[in-house]
Design a protein around this motif. Structure first.
Motif, PDB file in Angstrom:
ATOM      1  N   LYS A  74       0.788 -12.272   7.909  1.00 37.84           N
ATOM      2  CA  LYS A  74       0.337 -11.071   7.197  1.00 37.84           C
ATOM      3  C   LYS A  74       1.249 -10.766   6.002  1.00 37.84           C
TER       4      LYS A  74
ATOM      5  N   PRO B  74      -9.133  -6.136   2.444  1.00 42.45           N
ATOM      6  CA  PRO B  74      -8.731  -5.685   3.788  1.00 42.45           C
ATOM      7  C   PRO B  74      -7.814  -6.688   4.482  1.00 42.45           C
TER       8      PRO B  74
ATOM      9  N   LYS C 121       0.808  -1.227   0.000  1.00 45.42           N
ATOM     10  CA  LYS C 121       0.000   0.000   0.000  1.00 45.42           C
ATOM     11  C   LYS C 121       0.838   1.272   0.000  1.00 45.42           C
TER      12      LYS C 121
ATOM     13  N   ARG D  59     -13.129  -3.904  -0.677  1.00 48.16           N
ATOM     14  CA  ARG D  59     -13.658  -2.637  -0.147  1.00 48.16           C
ATOM     15  C   ARG D  59     -13.439  -1.501  -1.125  1.00 48.16           C
TER      16      ARG D  59
ATOM     17  N   TYR E  55      -4.803  -6.785   5.651  1.00 46.94           N
ATOM     18  CA  TYR E  55      -4.017  -6.412   6.828  1.00 46.94           C
ATOM     19  C   TYR E  55      -4.873  -6.057   8.041  1.00 46.94           C
ATOM     20  N   ASP E  56      -6.179  -5.934   7.837  1.00 44.66           N
ATOM     21  CA  ASP E  56      -7.045  -5.439   8.910  1.00 44.66           C
ATOM     22  C   ASP E  56      -7.947  -6.506   9.528  1.00 44.66           C
ATOM     23  N   ILE E  57      -7.973  -7.712   8.954  1.00 41.78           N
ATOM     24  CA  ILE E  57      -8.912  -8.727   9.442  1.00 41.78           C
ATOM     25  C   ILE E  57      -8.182  -9.786  10.269  1.00 41.78           C
ATOM     26  N   GLU E  58      -8.891 -10.364  11.252  1.00 37.57           N
ATOM     27  CA  GLU E  58      -8.292 -11.368  12.134  1.00 37.57           C
ATOM     28  C   GLU E  58      -8.547 -12.783  11.642  1.00 37.57           C
TER      29      GLU E  58
END
Length: 218
Positions: free
Chosen positions: A125, A170, A26, A214, A172-175
């Protein structure tokens, strides 16, 4: 995570991977200009390998090369992504149907190995590795269809949809990653030679993959 140095066969290959890495992490944004002269200076190469690398990225749907204007990072619309996934769904559901008849035990073990790699990539990740093993998962199924033309079309469209994942997923943002369980279900259906179930699960997987992107509505 520290990125391990890689050996590249050509300057163009080096430039390609450097730009691609910046997209994945990013550091570059959709629609951003990619001036050849700036990239060449930053990476310590001439403009020729930069031009070659940008053409390669354009063939994968990551870059747009506009005559008399230069290169920009792609910025696909929601409609473009939806249209691409419609085509991908048709191709990969056919591949799943055929693979359920033709897949070998060796290919099934390879699919299970890619899922293990996928889990590791998600835990670390590491989007670059994740994209690589995810693409390999779908490529194995395509190859197992026994239809070489179909497999080639799928390989082409995987590169395009991977671009969307780089821009809008997303990651990098999800578990939790539901894709992993979806892949396990597809492998189970293939192992059981259940064509209907394999197609159903592949269709559901791809529809959910599109929903995960997204991208603002346009």
């Amino acid at each position: 995570m520290i990125r391990e140095p890689k050996l590249y066969t050509t300057s163009a290959d080096y430039v390609y991977h450097e730009i691609r890495h910046k997209i994945i992490t990013k550091q570059l944004k959709p629609g951003q200009r990619l001036p050849e002269v700036n990239i060449a200076a930053e990476l310590g190469v001439s403009r020729t390998p930069v031009r070659e690398a940008l053409r390669r990225l354009a063939s994968e749907g990551l870059v747009m090369i506009i005559p008399n204007s230069g290169a920009r990072l792609a910025s696909p619309s929601r409609k473009e992504m939806e249209n691409t996934y419609v085509v991908r769904e048709a191709l990969e559901c056919l591949a799943a149907e055929l693979a359920a008849k033709n897949i070998t035990e060796r290919a099934l073990r390879r699919l299970e190995d890619t899922i293990a790699d996928e889990i590791r990539a998600f835990e670390e990740k590491n989007l670059e590795l994740y994209l690589e093993v995810n693409e390999e998962f779908h490529r194995i199924i395509a190859d197992s269809s026994g239809n070489r033309v179909l497999a080639e079309y799928i390989e082409n469209i995987l590169a395009r949809t991977n671009a969307y994942v780089m821009f809008y997923d997303p990651f990098y943002d999800i578990e939790d990653n539901p894709s992993i369980e979806q892949h396990k279900g597809i492998v189970k259906a293939l192992r059981m030679r259940d064509q209907e179930k394999a197609v159903e699960l592949m269709r559901e997987h791809l529809k959910l993959s599109l929903l995960d992107l997204r991208k603002p509505e346009e």
